[in-house]
Design a protein around this motif. Sequence first.
Motif, PDB file in Angstrom:
ATOM      1  N   LYS A 232      -1.032  10.462   6.789  1.00 55.36           N
ATOM      2  CA  LYS A 232       0.283  10.375   6.153  1.00 55.36           C
ATOM      3  C   LYS A 232       0.699   8.927   5.943  1.00 55.36           C
ATOM      4  N   THR A 233       0.398   8.087   6.931  1.00 52.89           N
ATOM      5  CA  THR A 233       0.810   6.686   6.847  1.00 52.89           C
ATOM      6  C   THR A 233       0.004   5.918   5.803  1.00 52.89           C
ATOM      7  N   PHE A 234      -1.315   6.003   5.879  1.00 54.83           N
ATOM      8  CA  PHE A 234      -2.152   5.168   5.029  1.00 54.83           C
ATOM      9  C   PHE A 234      -2.408   5.770   3.645  1.00 54.83           C
ATOM     10  N   THR A 240       1.802   1.234   3.218  1.00 56.15           N
ATOM     11  CA  THR A 240       0.771   0.315   3.716  1.00 56.15           C
ATOM     12  C   THR A 240       1.072  -1.123   3.309  1.00 56.15           C
ATOM     13  N   LYS A 241       1.636  -1.300   2.131  1.00 55.61           N
ATOM     14  CA  LYS A 241       2.006  -2.649   1.693  1.00 55.61           C
ATOM     15  C   LYS A 241       3.194  -3.177   2.490  1.00 55.61           C
ATOM     16  N   ILE A 242       4.092  -2.265   2.883  1.00 59.68           N
ATOM     17  CA  ILE A 242       5.232  -2.657   3.708  1.00 59.68           C
ATOM     18  C   ILE A 242       4.757  -3.034   5.111  1.00 59.68           C
ATOM     19  N   LEU A 422       5.782 -15.341   1.586  1.00 64.17           N
ATOM     20  CA  LEU A 422       6.753 -15.336   0.491  1.00 64.17           C
ATOM     21  C   LEU A 422       6.090 -14.967  -0.834  1.00 64.17           C
ATOM     22  N   LEU A 423       4.883 -15.485  -1.052  1.00 66.23           N
ATOM     23  CA  LEU A 423       4.144 -15.124  -2.268  1.00 66.23           C
ATOM     24  C   LEU A 423       3.820 -13.635  -2.282  1.00 66.23           C
ATOM     25  N   TYR A 424       3.434 -13.108  -1.131  1.00 66.51           N
ATOM     26  CA  TYR A 424       3.115 -11.677  -1.019  1.00 66.51           C
ATOM     27  C   TYR A 424       4.360 -10.834  -1.324  1.00 66.51           C
TER      28      TYR A 424
END
Length: 436
Positions: A232-234, A240-242, A422-424
């Motif tokens: 559920k998570t991945f 996943t980006k969070i 910050l770029l991410y």
Amino acid sequence: MNKQIRLEPGTGLTEKQLSGNRFWYIIEAGVEYLISLLIVDSFLAQLLTGNGVSDSAAGIVTELAAFAFSAQLVSVFFRKTHGMKFFVTMLHLINQIMFVMLYFIPVFKIPSSAKAVLIVIMFLCGHLIANIVSPYKLSWLMSYVPDKKRGKFTANKEIISLIMGTIFSLTMGSVSDHYKAQGKDDVYFSICAVTILVLAVIHMASLLLIKESDEEKKTPEQHIKFSEALIKTFSNKALTKIILIDVIWQFSSKLSLAYYGVYKIGDLGFTMKYIAVLSLVGSVSRIAFSRFFGKLADKYSWRRMLFICFGIATFSFFINIFTVPSNGKVMFALYSCVHAISMAGINSGLMNIIFDYVPHEDRAPALGIKSAIGGFVAFFSTFIGGYIIHTVQSAGNKVCGVTVYGQQILSAITFVLCLGLLLYMKLVVGKLDKND
């Protein structure tokens, strides 16, 4: 197959009872914060170095708290048959008793090496148990808060905790300096132990006063399979980006933060009273911006708020690249002020942004997995930091013939890593939509 229906916490409660639950949640958070102040940063550094632990080792021990976040991964797969309130209250009491023992150990007439080992064991076990509780407690207690008011409520909760913490830090810092000047560290450690014990009782009472509805008491928490939670998570690409936000932040920040405590009481030569003044400066700064960031998150998004706060944090680590004993009191105070402003939004943002992308029934597993991964990378980063500190100190704080302290190098590395974060945030997270 009979699928268990999970009732939302708060079902069957009146608005007055829900308001009361939010009040006791604020008290619980404040008291828990007071306990945490005695087992972090300079207070913990003093306990460790005063019992035979080196500076580099003290930084690693400090970040055992981050390693203990791995317990959150385990916790989400427990079956709790006695209700959430009983589960949270009892385990919190056990973990806080371990923190009481943390400060009683130095009083015992045993070899310093044995004291150091016992302190590490109590510290790690206390944090492991606290983290077993954490995902469920956050999901449970935050469910009494309307989603559209999470920013405002989190800010108010934090402000009250910081006010209590500021007064508490000043008091305990003065007590520490008083007994240290008299060579009575054992007396100070005993006072800390008794203080944590009293706070633990108050903390337990605040949890017991939170009302559960009859429906909540009768409905056991649904058991979550390991594979199901991971899938559920991945499989949630946005989530996943969070989670990666937390991973980058924990690695970057803990690389330096783990060694600032020993820097303050060591090379910079701060007294515990001055460290408490720094805490006051930080708390005032954080209080001043907490409601602003909370409103910003409610009005726009937690994502936008986090980007701003990470930018402020990046600047704070840049300041500490230039912090040395000759200017330490001024520069570290400036760092403390700026970094505190950033933390007025970062801590709450890292939790609440998860709630934007996960349904209620999946929040505890998501929080647990996020915190566990972040804890692992934070703990790993302290070994890198410890190696750098040890190498620089072994060279007499000299790099190419120039006097440089290990914490300056760590601050520079953290600064660069935060620029990458910050770029991410801008290029990856900025393109996410909540519906993803």
